[in-house]
Every structure is written in C-alpha cells, then in structure tokens.
Design a protein around this motif. Structure first.
Motif, PDB file in Angstrom:
ATOM      1  N   ILE A 148     -27.961  -7.324 -11.871  1.00  0.00           N
ATOM      2  CA  ILE A 148     -27.336  -6.015 -12.157  1.00  0.00           C
ATOM      3  C   ILE A 148     -27.749  -5.615 -13.570  1.00  0.00           C
ATOM      4  CG2 ILE A 148     -25.163  -4.745 -12.380  1.00  0.00           C
ATOM      5  CD1 ILE A 148     -23.865  -6.715 -10.481  1.00  0.00           C
ATOM      6  N   THR A 149     -28.277  -4.409 -13.707  1.00  0.00           N
ATOM      7  CA  THR A 149     -28.800  -3.989 -15.026  1.00  0.00           C
ATOM      8  C   THR A 149     -28.096  -2.719 -15.534  1.00  0.00           C
ATOM      9  OG1 THR A 149     -30.586  -2.918 -13.795  1.00  0.00           O
ATOM     10  CG2 THR A 149     -31.082  -5.039 -14.800  1.00  0.00           C
ATOM     11  N   PRO A 150     -28.122  -2.508 -16.851  1.00  0.00           N
ATOM     12  CA  PRO A 150     -27.474  -1.326 -17.440  1.00  0.00           C
ATOM     13  C   PRO A 150     -28.472  -0.156 -17.588  1.00  0.00           C
ATOM     14  CG  PRO A 150     -28.163  -2.791 -19.184  1.00  0.00           C
ATOM     15  CD  PRO A 150     -28.660  -3.402 -17.908  1.00  0.00           C
ATOM     16  N   THR A 159     -37.169  -6.130 -16.037  1.00  0.00           N
ATOM     17  CA  THR A 159     -38.253  -7.134 -16.065  1.00  0.00           C
ATOM     18  C   THR A 159     -37.792  -8.421 -16.750  1.00  0.00           C
ATOM     19  OG1 THR A 159     -39.158  -6.229 -18.117  1.00  0.00           O
ATOM     20  CG2 THR A 159     -40.102  -5.405 -16.059  1.00  0.00           C
ATOM     21  N   ARG A 160     -36.849  -8.317 -17.701  1.00  0.00           N
ATOM     22  CA  ARG A 160     -36.363  -9.516 -18.389  1.00  0.00           C
ATOM     23  C   ARG A 160     -35.657 -10.457 -17.412  1.00  0.00           C
ATOM     24  NH1 ARG A 160     -32.897  -8.636 -23.865  1.00  0.00           N
ATOM     25  NH2 ARG A 160     -31.107  -8.805 -22.505  1.00  0.00           N
ATOM     26  N   LYS A 161     -35.151  -9.892 -16.292  1.00  0.00           N
ATOM     27  CA  LYS A 161     -34.524 -10.724 -15.258  1.00  0.00           C
ATOM     28  C   LYS A 161     -35.494 -11.013 -14.114  1.00  0.00           C
ATOM     29  CE  LYS A 161     -30.023  -8.657 -16.119  1.00  0.00           C
ATOM     30  NZ  LYS A 161     -29.633  -9.741 -17.011  1.00  0.00           N
ATOM     31  N   ALA A 177     -28.425   0.394 -12.833  1.00  0.00           N
ATOM     32  CA  ALA A 177     -27.288   1.216 -13.244  1.00  0.00           C
ATOM     33  C   ALA A 177     -27.323   2.531 -12.466  1.00  0.00           C
ATOM     34  CB  ALA A 177     -27.364   1.494 -14.738  1.00  0.00           C
ATOM     35  N   GLU A 178     -26.167   3.070 -12.203  1.00  0.00           N
ATOM     36  CA  GLU A 178     -26.105   4.298 -11.384  1.00  0.00           C
ATOM     37  C   GLU A 178     -26.853   5.461 -12.035  1.00  0.00           C
ATOM     38  OE1 GLU A 178     -23.695   2.359 -12.365  1.00  0.00           O
ATOM     39  OE2 GLU A 178     -21.908   3.426 -13.057  1.00  0.00           O
ATOM     40  N   GLN A 179     -26.951   5.432 -13.392  1.00  0.00           N
ATOM     41  CA  GLN A 179     -27.626   6.538 -14.100  1.00  0.00           C
ATOM     42  C   GLN A 179     -29.146   6.429 -14.044  1.00  0.00           C
ATOM     43  OE1 GLN A 179     -25.450   4.384 -15.418  1.00  0.00           O
ATOM     44  NE2 GLN A 179     -23.841   5.404 -16.562  1.00  0.00           N
ATOM     45  N   GLY A 229     -24.622  -5.929 -19.216  1.00  0.00           N
ATOM     46  CA  GLY A 229     -23.720  -4.781 -19.240  1.00  0.00           C
ATOM     47  C   GLY A 229     -22.523  -5.094 -20.119  1.00  0.00           C
ATOM     48  N   SER A 230     -21.423  -4.454 -19.826  1.00  0.00           N
ATOM     49  CA  SER A 230     -20.251  -4.593 -20.689  1.00  0.00           C
ATOM     50  C   SER A 230     -19.553  -5.935 -20.474  1.00  0.00           C
ATOM     51  CB  SER A 230     -19.275  -3.455 -20.406  1.00  0.00           C
ATOM     52  OG  SER A 230     -18.858  -3.549 -19.063  1.00  0.00           O
ATOM     53  N   THR A 231     -18.831  -6.375 -21.478  1.00  0.00           N
ATOM     54  CA  THR A 231     -18.072  -7.629 -21.384  1.00  0.00           C
ATOM     55  C   THR A 231     -17.011  -7.516 -20.281  1.00  0.00           C
ATOM     56  OG1 THR A 231     -18.523  -8.148 -23.688  1.00  0.00           O
ATOM     57  CG2 THR A 231     -16.609  -9.213 -22.721  1.00  0.00           C
ATOM     58  N   GLU A 251     -25.375 -11.142 -20.090  1.00  0.00           N
ATOM     59  CA  GLU A 251     -25.797 -10.539 -21.371  1.00  0.00           C
ATOM     60  C   GLU A 251     -24.848  -9.373 -21.607  1.00  0.00           C
ATOM     61  OE1 GLU A 251     -28.090 -11.528 -23.405  1.00  0.00           O
ATOM     62  OE2 GLU A 251     -29.279 -12.923 -22.227  1.00  0.00           O
ATOM     63  N   LEU A 252     -23.907  -9.554 -22.522  1.00  0.00           N
ATOM     64  CA  LEU A 252     -22.794  -8.595 -22.607  1.00  0.00           C
ATOM     65  C   LEU A 252     -22.816  -7.808 -23.916  1.00  0.00           C
ATOM     66  CD1 LEU A 252     -20.162 -11.038 -21.060  1.00  0.00           C
ATOM     67  CD2 LEU A 252     -21.673  -9.432 -19.886  1.00  0.00           C
ATOM     68  N   GLY A 253     -21.677  -7.265 -24.276  1.00  0.00           N
ATOM     69  CA  GLY A 253     -21.610  -6.374 -25.429  1.00  0.00           C
ATOM     70  C   GLY A 253     -21.749  -7.097 -26.764  1.00  0.00           C
ATOM     71  N   GLU A 379     -14.268  -2.315 -31.584  1.00  0.00           N
ATOM     72  CA  GLU A 379     -14.971  -2.064 -30.322  1.00  0.00           C
ATOM     73  C   GLU A 379     -16.398  -1.637 -30.597  1.00  0.00           C
ATOM     74  OE1 GLU A 379     -12.907   1.037 -28.315  1.00  0.00           O
ATOM     75  OE2 GLU A 379     -11.012  -0.072 -28.250  1.00  0.00           O
ATOM     76  N   GLU A 380     -17.250  -1.880 -29.606  1.00  0.00           N
ATOM     77  CA  GLU A 380     -18.627  -1.390 -29.666  1.00  0.00           C
ATOM     78  C   GLU A 380     -18.580   0.140 -29.603  1.00  0.00           C
ATOM     79  OE1 GLU A 380     -20.473  -2.786 -26.076  1.00  0.00           O
ATOM     80  OE2 GLU A 380     -22.332  -3.229 -27.073  1.00  0.00           O
ATOM     81  N   SER A 381     -19.159   0.829 -30.597  1.00  0.00           N
ATOM     82  CA  SER A 381     -19.108   2.305 -30.561  1.00  0.00           C
ATOM     83  C   SER A 381     -20.143   2.872 -29.600  1.00  0.00           C
ATOM     84  CB  SER A 381     -19.364   2.900 -31.944  1.00  0.00           C
ATOM     85  OG  SER A 381     -18.415   2.424 -32.853  1.00  0.00           O
TER      86      SER A 381
END
Ligand code: NAD
Length: 478
Positions: A148-150, A159-161, A177-179, A229-231, A251-253, A379-381
């Motif tokens: 699952i990628t962001p 490609t990293r995965k 990611a849906e976007q 993606g996000s934590t 690989e998270l925030g 928080e991550e901005s």
C-alpha cells in the motif's frame, strides 16, 4: 504514443481489465477531473489474491538472473518515459515538475539497484557440532505481498517496495493511494512491456480502501504486508496482520528536527533547510518539522531563512520555474492552516507567510516564538510551514529533538566532527543527515524508529524484508 490508453477505467491483474465501478481523479491545481479511474472492490481483491498466489509458484522458480534481466528492462523503460511519468505525477498530485522528474530518476534507481541485488541473495554454511552433519542457511522469497503506497511519492514508494519484492521472487498486489493511481498503472504497463510475467505485479486502484485491504490482509495466502503512509493507518494494518502472523514493514510519519549549531555554516544550513522543508511543498515524511537554532545565531538565521522562503516561486506545478505548488487536498490545507492558527493563538509570531492563498495554495511560512504545547510541535504538519526554536546547549537540544513519538529523519548542521558523531548517535531517529538536508538514496537504508515504523527499505537491507531464512541440516550416511 502514450504508455497506456486510459480512456477506459483499467486495472491490472493477470492482464488489463475494465472495472464496473469508477471514481474521479481531480487535479489539485485546477480542481478539475483528470479522468475516471477503476474503483476496485472485494470481487477484484479476491481474484487478485488467487492470481498472486498462483503466479508466485512460477515466478519464484525463475532464476535470479532471469528476474534481474526483467527488472533491468523495467528500469530502462522507466527512463525512456521520464517526461510522461513526471507530467502525470504533477497532474495527479501537483508535485512541481522539476521535482517530479527527479522522482522518476529516484524511482528508477530502486529498480536498477534491485535488478543487481536479485543476484546477491546469498546463503551461508556454518559449522555443526556433529562430525557427520553439515549445516546451511538459504534465503527464499516470503510469498505473495500486499503493498500500500501514499500519494506524496507515487512512483518512488511503489518501486521501493515492488522492485525488491519482485527481485526476491515474490509477487505483488499493489494498492496505490486513491489520489495517484494513474502513475501506478503506468508503471505496471511498463513492467508488462519489460517482460514481467502475468500476475507478478497487479495494481488495484480503489477510492475507499478499508474493505478491500482488510480482505487481502486476512487471506493466509498473502505472506507480507508493506505499507507507507500515516502512523494511524499503519497501526491498524499491524493489528490486522497479527491474525495470520504476517511479516510486515511500515514506513510511517515523521516529525524531523533540523538542528543548527553555533559553529554551522549558516548559508549552507539555510540552503539545505529550504530543500528539506519546502520539497514537495512540505509534503514528505522526512521534511523538516522543527528548526532548532542556537540562540547566538537565531536572528541571523531567521532573517536569511525568511528571505529564502520569500524568494520561492509559488505557482502552477507544471511550470518549470515553480518551487511550491498547491497542497494535495482540502484536508491538507485545513491541517496546515489549523497548525498556524493554533500557534498564533498560543503566542507564536509569523516572520513570513502565514496565510492560505487561492485554491489549495498556502504561502511558504516561517514562524517563531514557539512553545511545546503547539500542534505544530506535536503533529506532522505536511505543508510549507517551518517553526524556529532557539536553544542554548547540546544537551538541551537533544532532549527537545528526541521528545516525540516519531523517529524517522533528523538533521544536524555543525562543522565540529566530534559533535556531529555524538549527536548523530544520540538522536533517536533512523536517518540522520549531517550537513545534508536530502540524504535519501536507493542504496541507503530508509526507515524509522519508534512510531515511525518497522523495517528498512532501500539498499541491501530492503530485499531482506521479502526473504525468509531457512536452515537446512544434512546428516551424512556412514
Ligand atoms: P494515509 O495513511 O492516509 O494513506 C496511505 C495509504 O494508505 C493510501 O494508499 C491510502 O489509500 C491507504 N489507506 C488509508 N486508510 C486505509 C485503510 N483503512 N486500510 C488500508 N489502506 C488504507 O497517508 P497519506 O496521507 O496518503 O500519506 C501521508 C503519510 O505518509 C504521512 O504521514 C507521511 O509521513 C507518510 N509517509 C511516510 C513515508 C516513509 O517512508 N516513512 C514516505 C512517504 C509518506
């Protein structure tokens, strides 16, 4: 000729298929719909798992040299299509075009690296305690993988995965990611054109991923989850994977501190913190979130930094001169605005920026008089806002820098070698840039400590995540 004709809502399993349902992909810069894309669901997911499982049996039997050759073809095809891939990315998620071109090269770098690494999956022999026994260890592919990628690195995170997984002999189901599904579909077409066998890399775009993802994770045939993606979502997938005891990489925030000591080269620090903070309009996991500057140089640094931020060109990401494009969506814009508003309400001071512009654009912002209880410090901005905090001693700044649940990237600016080593070793982060604001590279281990994740991607370490260790003991007959 375009890489792929997407006039029909295609998705990719063992071949190209037309989806029954679709959803719209919008350009964040104009707000207009780019095209309607396949919206995969439970039915498509069930079939994909079956295909991934069946094609694994064939793919794992190819020699490492055969897999390497196909990966090398893929690498070359990606480089032949830099412009189309870069333009697509800029259209989908508004990355400034110069950066998009850079990301294509970065993404291709992982494919190149793992095309080579495929041939270096070594086993070992080791002594046995018995004279008639021989002991050895071999490495084998873990099995079908769900990735699952962001949206913020639509090609490189893929490609990293996928490159190490495919190099190891695993098959991959990818949910982009849906976007940003278009970028992923183009890479899948290039994989097919490179000679990637049917069913080895599948791409299932989907607007609302929870149900599809849960079903794939629950299936015992899927042996590995790899997520960026996000934590918050990472923790959910970690729990879901426990049921079938899958291997998992997360690989998270991040919440990266950027520490500038009094002996630093201020000009270099300004240049690098601009690169680290404002890259991808502030939307990277390793982006600087907090700038700690020694009190003796804080005024000089803040002035120079604000000036550089003011000089950034905010505009159409498709334009070659643009440094900062719009944020990816309304939720991101709201988060950035709320971080600045919250800081102002608690006594912060804006040096430059500090406001939303038109559409999804937010002005590059430098902000000071920061307190620990501000959201921006916790928080991550994920946007172009940079708080400056002053410090007096090494001990004090280390404590502040480590005071977060995140541990992905941290940066140190100093000309004192001993200090650079000591601080790098004491920082609780997986990636440290010493006088280096952009340390990521395909040959290096990328990943976080604490709640920034599990496992490493990139370099010789990245392929290990897709391999199992098997011990073989041979007892010799008399
Ligand atoms: P996100 O967690 O919302 O989405 C990431 C992916 O997870 C997307 O594909 C999304 O569709 C999917 N997803 C969301 N909910 C899901 C669910 N319930 N089940 C299964 N899949 C689900 O994150 P985002 O906003 O797309 O990306 C930004 C985040 O990613 C930031 O936190 C950033 O730091 C992080 N990131 C980390 C790295 C890294 O290498 N550590 C790299 C890039 C981004």
């Amino acid at each position: 000729m375009p890489i792929l004709d997407l006039s029909k809502p295609l998705y990719f399993t063992d071949d190209w298929e037309i989806a029954e349902k679709t959803y719209a992909i919008n350009n964040p810069t104009t707000g207009k719909t780019i095209l309607n894309i396949a919206d995969c669901g439970v039915k498509e997911a069930k079939r994909a798992v079956k295909i991934a499982d069946e094609s694994f049996l064939l793919w794992r039997q190819k020699t490492a040299f055969e897999r390497s050759k196909i990966l090398m073809n893929w690498y070359e095809l990606i480089l032949e299509h830099v412009e189309e891939l870069a333009q697509t990315m800029t259209l989908e998620m508004a990355k400034p075009i110069r950066e998009s071109r850079g990301e294509v090269a970065y993404a291709a770098g992982f494919v190149n690296w793992y095309a080579e690494e495929a041939k270096r999956v070594y086993g070992e022999t080791f002594p046995s305690h018995m004279a008639n026994k021989r002991a050895m260890m071999i490495k084998q592919p873990v099995g079908p993988v769900f990735a699952i990628t962001p949206w913020n690195f639509p090609l490189a995170m893929l490609t990293r995965k996928a490159a190490p997984a495919l190099a190891a002999g695993c098959t991959v189901i990818l949910k982009p990611a849906e976007q940003t599904p278009i970028s992923a579909l183009l890479l899948a077409k290039l994989w097919q054109d490179a000679g990637g066998p049917s069913g080895t890399l599948q791409v299932l775009p989907c607007e609302k991923p929870a149900e599809l993802s849960e079903l794939i994770i629950a299936d015992p045939r899927i042996r590995k989850i790899t997520f960026t993606g996000s934590t918050k979502v990472g923790k959910l997938l970690y729990k879901q994977s426990a049921e079938t005891v899958k291997k998992i990489s997360l690989e998270l925030g991040g919440h990266a501190p950027f520490i500038i000591f009094e002996d630093a080269d201020i000009e270099l620090a300004v240049k690098e913190v601009v690169a680290s903070k404002f890259r991808n309009s502030g939307q990277t996991c390793v982006c600087t979130n907090r700038i700690y500057t020694h009190s003796s140089i804080v005024s000089e640094f803040a002035r120079a930094y604000a000036k550089s931020a003011q000089n950034l060109v905010v505009g159409d990401p498709a334009d070659d001169t643009t440094d900062i494009g719009p944020l990816v969506n309304q939720a991101s814009l709201q988060k950035v605005s709320s971080h600045v508003d919250d800081a102002l309400s608690k006594g912060a001071r804006i040096i430059t920026g500090g406001k939303a512009l038109h559409g999804l654009f937010y002005a590059p912002t430098v902000i000071t008089d920061i307190k620990d209880n501000m959201l921006i410090m916790q928080e991550e901005s994920f946007g172009p806002i940079a708080p400056i905090i002053s410090f007096d001693s090494e001990e004090e700044v280390l404590k502040m820098a480590n005071n977060t649940e995140y541990g992905l990237a941290a940066y140190i600016y100093t000309n004192n070698l001993s200090r650079a080593y000591k601080v790098a070793e004491a920082l609780e982060y997986g990636i440290i840039g010493v006088n280096d604001g952009v340390p990521s590279a395909p040959y290096a281990p990328f990943g976080g400590l604490k709640q920034s994740g599990l496992g490493r991607e990139g370099g010789k370490w990245g392929i290990e995540e897709f391999l199992e260790t098997k011990y073989i003991s041979v007892s010799l007959t008399q």
